[in-house]
Motif scaffolding. Structure first.
Motif, PDB file in Angstrom:
ATOM      1  N   TYR A  43       0.549  16.399  53.345  1.00  0.00           N
ATOM      2  CA  TYR A  43       1.999  16.404  53.111  1.00  0.00           C
ATOM      3  C   TYR A  43       2.426  15.155  52.338  1.00  0.00           C
ATOM      4  O   TYR A  43       3.212  15.232  51.400  1.00  0.00           O
ATOM      5  CB  TYR A  43       2.760  16.498  54.436  1.00  0.00           C
ATOM      6  CG  TYR A  43       4.235  16.720  54.248  1.00  0.00           C
ATOM      7  CD1 TYR A  43       4.743  18.007  54.132  1.00  0.00           C
ATOM      8  CD2 TYR A  43       5.121  15.646  54.163  1.00  0.00           C
ATOM      9  CE1 TYR A  43       6.098  18.218  53.940  1.00  0.00           C
ATOM     10  CE2 TYR A  43       6.478  15.858  53.972  1.00  0.00           C
ATOM     11  CZ  TYR A  43       6.953  17.143  53.859  1.00  0.00           C
ATOM     12  OH  TYR A  43       8.287  17.352  53.658  1.00  0.00           O
ATOM     13  N   HIS A  64      12.611  19.411  62.742  1.00  0.00           N
ATOM     14  CA  HIS A  64      11.469  19.943  61.985  1.00  0.00           C
ATOM     15  C   HIS A  64      10.497  18.813  61.665  1.00  0.00           C
ATOM     16  O   HIS A  64       9.285  18.977  61.776  1.00  0.00           O
ATOM     17  CB  HIS A  64      11.963  20.616  60.696  1.00  0.00           C
ATOM     18  CG  HIS A  64      10.873  20.987  59.755  1.00  0.00           C
ATOM     19  ND1 HIS A  64      10.108  22.117  59.915  1.00  0.00           N
ATOM     20  CD2 HIS A  64      10.405  20.367  58.647  1.00  0.00           C
ATOM     21  CE1 HIS A  64       9.215  22.177  58.941  1.00  0.00           C
ATOM     22  NE2 HIS A  64       9.378  21.130  58.168  1.00  0.00           N
ATOM     23  N   PHE A  67       8.588  17.826  64.879  1.00  0.00           N
ATOM     24  CA  PHE A  67       7.740  18.915  65.346  1.00  0.00           C
ATOM     25  C   PHE A  67       6.530  19.114  64.435  1.00  0.00           C
ATOM     26  O   PHE A  67       5.424  19.337  64.909  1.00  0.00           O
ATOM     27  CB  PHE A  67       8.551  20.212  65.447  1.00  0.00           C
ATOM     28  CG  PHE A  67       7.773  21.366  66.001  1.00  0.00           C
ATOM     29  CD1 PHE A  67       7.490  21.446  67.356  1.00  0.00           C
ATOM     30  CD2 PHE A  67       7.307  22.361  65.163  1.00  0.00           C
ATOM     31  CE1 PHE A  67       6.756  22.500  67.871  1.00  0.00           C
ATOM     32  CE2 PHE A  67       6.571  23.422  65.669  1.00  0.00           C
ATOM     33  CZ  PHE A  67       6.301  23.494  67.031  1.00  0.00           C
ATOM     34  N   ASN A  68       6.740  19.059  63.126  1.00  0.00           N
ATOM     35  CA  ASN A  68       5.674  19.368  62.181  1.00  0.00           C
ATOM     36  C   ASN A  68       4.902  18.158  61.661  1.00  0.00           C
ATOM     37  O   ASN A  68       3.779  18.316  61.178  1.00  0.00           O
ATOM     38  CB  ASN A  68       6.235  20.157  60.993  1.00  0.00           C
ATOM     39  CG  ASN A  68       6.645  21.540  61.421  1.00  0.00           C
ATOM     40  OD1 ASN A  68       5.825  22.330  61.856  1.00  0.00           O
ATOM     41  ND2 ASN A  68       7.930  21.822  61.329  1.00  0.00           N
ATOM     42  N   HIS A  69       5.498  16.977  61.716  1.00  0.00           N
ATOM     43  CA  HIS A  69       4.856  15.794  61.140  1.00  0.00           C
ATOM     44  C   HIS A  69       4.996  14.572  62.041  1.00  0.00           C
ATOM     45  O   HIS A  69       5.030  13.438  61.569  1.00  0.00           O
ATOM     46  CB  HIS A  69       5.457  15.488  59.760  1.00  0.00           C
ATOM     47  CG  HIS A  69       5.371  16.648  58.828  1.00  0.00           C
ATOM     48  ND1 HIS A  69       4.194  17.031  58.220  1.00  0.00           N
ATOM     49  CD2 HIS A  69       6.308  17.541  58.432  1.00  0.00           C
ATOM     50  CE1 HIS A  69       4.417  18.103  57.485  1.00  0.00           C
ATOM     51  NE2 HIS A  69       5.688  18.430  57.595  1.00  0.00           N
TER      52      HIS A  69
END
Length: 101
Positions: A43, A64, A67-69
């Motif tokens: 990413y 987000h 949660f994702n990174h």
């Protein structure tokens, strides 16, 4: 929802400060931990972030983002402190704001 609005308010202020300071000028020292994180995170590679500051400020949705990174964000937050240490060595006046007595 109120906390999300506060995130956006602060994010907007910090994005402007990052722009005004010219992010490239913040690269006063090679930070091995940042280089390592950039290699490990697809990413960060795709975003081509120069510093952990632009990485952290790129996210519009804080939920987000975490949660994702979350792992990368946690690492970037500590690495950003290293950046600030080196910046304060080069620009001692930063110490008044970064590490108040």
């Amino acid at each position: 929802m109120e906390k999300v609005k506060e995130w956006h308010r602060r994010r907007d202020i910090l994005k402007e400060l990052l722009y005004l300071s010219n992010e490239e000028s913040m690269l006063v020292q090679r930070i091995p931990n940042w280089e390592r994180l950039k290699r490990e995170s697809s990413y960060i590679q795709e975003g081509n972030y120069l510093t952990p500051f632009s990485f952290i400020l790129d996210f519009v949705n804080p939920y987000h983002m975490v949660f994702n990174h979350g792992k990368e964000l946690w690492q970037a937050s500590f690495i950003s402190q290293e950046f600030m240490d080196y910046l304060s060595f080069k620009y001692p006046e930063i110490k008044a704001f970064w590490k108040p007595d």
